[in-house]
Scaffold this motif. Structure first.
Motif, PDB file in Angstrom:
ATOM      1  N   LEU A  66       0.633  -0.987   0.030  1.00 37.44           N
ATOM      2  CA  LEU A  66       0.105  -0.071   0.004  1.00 37.44           C
ATOM      3  C   LEU A  66       1.040   1.375   0.095  1.00 37.44           C
ATOM      4  N   TYR A  67       1.963   1.281   0.584  1.00 33.47           N
ATOM      5  CA  TYR A  67       2.755   2.186   1.013  1.00 33.47           C
ATOM      6  C   TYR A  67       3.542   2.547  -0.361  1.00 33.47           C
ATOM      7  N   GLN A  68       4.002   1.454  -1.000  1.00 34.87           N
ATOM      8  CA  GLN A  68       4.423   1.657  -2.188  1.00 34.87           C
ATOM      9  C   GLN A  68       3.638   2.128  -3.318  1.00 34.87           C
ATOM     10  N   ALA A  69       2.186   1.831  -3.251  1.00 35.52           N
ATOM     11  CA  ALA A  69       1.512   2.270  -4.115  1.00 35.52           C
ATOM     12  C   ALA A  69       1.418   3.960  -4.142  1.00 35.52           C
ATOM     13  N   VAL A  70       1.376   4.365  -3.057  1.00 33.35           N
ATOM     14  CA  VAL A  70       1.498   5.797  -2.642  1.00 33.35           C
ATOM     15  C   VAL A  70       2.827   6.464  -3.347  1.00 33.35           C
ATOM     16  N   VAL A  71       4.107   5.743  -2.922  1.00 32.79           N
ATOM     17  CA  VAL A  71       5.246   6.250  -3.385  1.00 32.79           C
ATOM     18  C   VAL A  71       5.195   6.338  -5.191  1.00 32.79           C
ATOM     19  N   ASP A  72       4.381   5.453  -5.731  1.00 38.10           N
ATOM     20  CA  ASP A  72       4.789   5.439  -7.065  1.00 38.10           C
ATOM     21  C   ASP A  72       3.817   6.340  -7.461  1.00 38.10           C
ATOM     22  N   LYS A  73       2.469   6.659  -6.956  1.00 38.48           N
ATOM     23  CA  LYS A  73       1.580   7.521  -7.429  1.00 38.48           C
ATOM     24  C   LYS A  73       2.138   8.994  -7.342  1.00 38.48           C
ATOM     25  N   VAL A  74       2.719   9.185  -6.046  1.00 37.30           N
ATOM     26  CA  VAL A  74       3.367  10.561  -5.879  1.00 37.30           C
ATOM     27  C   VAL A  74       4.547  11.023  -6.940  1.00 37.30           C
ATOM     28  N   GLY A  75       5.530   9.788  -7.089  1.00 37.27           N
ATOM     29  CA  GLY A  75       6.273   9.851  -8.142  1.00 37.27           C
ATOM     30  C   GLY A  75       5.956  10.207  -9.430  1.00 37.27           C
ATOM     31  N   ARG A  76       4.835   9.519  -9.722  1.00 41.93           N
ATOM     32  CA  ARG A  76       4.308   9.812 -11.179  1.00 41.93           C
ATOM     33  C   ARG A  76       3.945  11.123 -11.079  1.00 41.93           C
ATOM     34  N   MET A  77       3.144  11.807 -10.255  1.00 40.00           N
ATOM     35  CA  MET A  77       2.691  13.192 -10.083  1.00 40.00           C
ATOM     36  C   MET A  77       3.932  14.248 -10.092  1.00 40.00           C
ATOM     37  N   LEU A  78       4.677  13.798  -9.603  1.00 36.15           N
ATOM     38  CA  LEU A  78       5.939  14.678  -9.337  1.00 36.15           C
ATOM     39  C   LEU A  78       6.492  14.718 -10.916  1.00 36.15           C
ATOM     40  N   GLU A  79       6.730  13.756 -11.455  1.00 38.40           N
ATOM     41  CA  GLU A  79       7.486  13.487 -12.990  1.00 38.40           C
ATOM     42  C   GLU A  79       6.489  14.522 -13.893  1.00 38.40           C
ATOM     43  N   ILE A  80       4.882  14.528 -13.733  1.00 42.67           N
ATOM     44  CA  ILE A  80       4.160  15.103 -14.455  1.00 42.67           C
ATOM     45  C   ILE A  80       4.446  16.549 -14.389  1.00 42.67           C
ATOM     46  N   LEU A  81       4.472  17.126 -12.984  1.00 45.28           N
ATOM     47  CA  LEU A  81       4.469  18.315 -12.786  1.00 45.28           C
ATOM     48  C   LEU A  81       6.011  19.047 -13.228  1.00 45.28           C
ATOM     49  N   GLU A  82       7.110  18.441 -12.771  1.00 40.43           N
ATOM     50  CA  GLU A  82       8.529  18.867 -13.314  1.00 40.43           C
ATOM     51  C   GLU A  82       8.526  18.750 -14.565  1.00 40.43           C
ATOM     52  N   SER A  83       7.904  17.892 -15.246  1.00 41.87           N
ATOM     53  CA  SER A  83       8.334  17.849 -16.951  1.00 41.87           C
ATOM     54  C   SER A  83       7.501  19.326 -17.470  1.00 41.87           C
ATOM     55  N   ALA A  84       6.729  19.885 -16.623  1.00 42.03           N
ATOM     56  CA  ALA A  84       5.975  21.035 -17.164  1.00 42.03           C
ATOM     57  C   ALA A  84       6.632  22.322 -16.424  1.00 42.03           C
ATOM     58  N   ALA A  85       7.662  22.248 -15.959  1.00 41.35           N
ATOM     59  CA  ALA A  85       8.366  23.373 -15.209  1.00 41.35           C
ATOM     60  C   ALA A  85       7.773  23.872 -14.172  1.00 41.35           C
ATOM     61  N   LEU A  86       6.882  22.755 -13.444  1.00 44.66           N
ATOM     62  CA  LEU A  86       6.110  23.121 -12.108  1.00 44.66           C
ATOM     63  C   LEU A  86       6.777  22.688 -11.125  1.00 44.66           C
ATOM     64  N   ARG A  87       6.402  23.293  -9.857  1.00 45.22           N
ATOM     65  CA  ARG A  87       6.839  22.533  -8.613  1.00 45.22           C
ATOM     66  C   ARG A  87       5.696  21.905  -7.881  1.00 45.22           C
ATOM     67  N   MET A  88       5.974  20.710  -7.226  1.00 44.58           N
ATOM     68  CA  MET A  88       5.041  20.098  -6.420  1.00 44.58           C
ATOM     69  C   MET A  88       5.226  20.059  -5.038  1.00 44.58           C
ATOM     70  N   ALA A  89       4.170  20.383  -4.373  1.00 43.86           N
ATOM     71  CA  ALA A  89       4.081  20.213  -2.910  1.00 43.86           C
ATOM     72  C   ALA A  89       3.218  19.522  -2.237  1.00 43.86           C
ATOM     73  N   LEU A  90       3.429  19.057  -1.101  1.00 47.73           N
ATOM     74  CA  LEU A  90       2.408  18.003  -0.595  1.00 47.73           C
ATOM     75  C   LEU A  90       1.749  18.808   0.800  1.00 47.73           C
ATOM     76  N   GLU A  91       0.391  18.446   0.978  1.00 51.51           N
ATOM     77  CA  GLU A  91      -0.090  19.201   2.197  1.00 51.51           C
ATOM     78  C   GLU A  91      -0.520  18.063   2.998  1.00 51.51           C
ATOM     79  N   LEU A  92      -0.055  17.976   4.265  1.00 48.73           N
ATOM     80  CA  LEU A  92       0.017  16.968   5.120  1.00 48.73           C
ATOM     81  C   LEU A  92      -1.261  17.004   6.286  1.00 48.73           C
ATOM     82  N   VAL A  93      -2.199  16.260   5.876  1.00 48.66           N
ATOM     83  CA  VAL A  93      -3.443  16.562   6.716  1.00 48.66           C
ATOM     84  C   VAL A  93      -3.202  15.414   7.870  1.00 48.66           C
ATOM     85  N   PRO A  94      -3.681  15.492   9.041  1.00 47.06           N
ATOM     86  CA  PRO A  94      -3.462  14.701  10.251  1.00 47.06           C
ATOM     87  C   PRO A  94      -3.811  13.066   9.834  1.00 47.06           C
TER      88      PRO A  94
END
Length: 294
Positions: A134-162
């Motif tokens: 389950l944790y690896q699935a989170v890693v994979d999805k966040v990593g894919r999102m980071l790749e999408i945004l950085e390839s568009a010259a955007l930065r990605m931030a996470l908002e950590l909810v309790p």
């Protein structure tokens, strides 16, 4: 610069706020003393409206002299809030649509993705192997999102909810280490952090890097540390002067964006009081900050 988070809009108009309602509110923001605001899609069904009207919103914001400080992809919480959500591909194609929308806002370079409270299924036994996958699935999805945004010259931030699957600040850095990323950023939500029992004054130091910080934006709100409330700064127990002093010394030069959730009829009063409270502190700290940087 002082701005507002999307809570300003959904406090006034509910979470189904429209682009047209944001346009209506921008002159009020300018008159109330703000110079920035955060873009947000709260529900995925609003993607189509944003695709159609983003250029119009951008033109109005430029005319009012208001800067879009970040884009909060709130609807993406549905990609991380349950076992089925994390395991799905939900959020990938939707994020690509956000990238297209942001072409209308060249000043907005940060996309914040929320890591929401994770819903546990009653009676389910979570064994070590299952949790690891389950944790690896989170890693994979966040990593894919980071790749999408950085390839568009955007930065990605996470908002950590309790109670998110990522966890708190330590969990954030564990995720970055697993991704081998030194560019994934943090949206400093003071209310989430304080109610998660983080030492909020130390958070800026933890995100300091050579030449700057990995804090890419702020959601400044208050509470008493035992419930995840979104009170105006100064209405709870957060030590604001120490927090802001450390934030400035960490190299953060971005916008200070208030996030207050309140009744519609109290929006102007609560945001005005919160803004005045922070402005007084910043005015005291400014000479000190300039001296340190000099």
């Amino acid at each position: 610069m002082f701005g507002v988070s999307p809570a300003y809009f959904f406090s006034r108009f509910t979470t189904d706020f429209t682009v047209h309602q944001i346009v209506q509110a921008l002159p009020d923001l300018r008159r109330e003393g703000f110079s920035g605001f955060q873009l947000e899609i709260y529900h995925a069904h609003a993607l189509g409206e944003w695709e159609e009207r983003s250029k119009y919103l951008s033109c109005v914001a430029d005319g009012e002299g208001l800067v879009p400080t970040q884009f909060v992809a709130h609807f993406l919480l549905h990609g991380f809030n349950s076992v089925s959500a994390v395991s799905s591909s939900y959020g990938i194609d939707e994020l690509k649509r956000v990238v297209e929308i942001l072409q209308s806002f060249p000043q907005c370079r940060v996309v914040t993705v929320p890591m929401p409270a994770f819903t546990l299924e009653p009676g389910m036994v979570y064994e070590r192997r299952f949790y690891a996958s389950l944790y690896q699935a989170v890693v994979d999805k966040v990593g894919r999102m980071l790749e999408i945004l950085e390839s568009a010259a955007l930065r990605m931030a996470l908002e950590l909810v309790p109670a998110s699957l990522v966890g708190g600040i330590d969990g954030f850095f564990r995720l970055c280490a697993t991704l081998r990323s030194d560019t994934l950023g943090y949206n400093f939500d003071t209310g989430h952090a304080f109610s998660s029992k983080e030492m909020v004054t130390l958070i800026p130091a933890r995100f300091t890097i050579p030449g700057g910080t990995r804090i890419y934006g702020t959601h400044l709100k208050d509470n008493w540390g035992n419930e995840n409330l979104a009170l105006r700064p100064g209405a709870g127990g957060i030590p604001w002067e120490d927090l802001l002093r450390n934030l400035f010394r960490s190299g953060y030069t971005g916008s200070l964006d208030l996030e207050i959730v309140c009744e519609a009829e109290k929006v102007q009063e609560e945001y005005g009081r919160g803004l005045g409270f922070l402005q007084e502190i910043v005015a005291r700290l400014l000479p000190e900050t300039v001296k340190v940087r000099g």
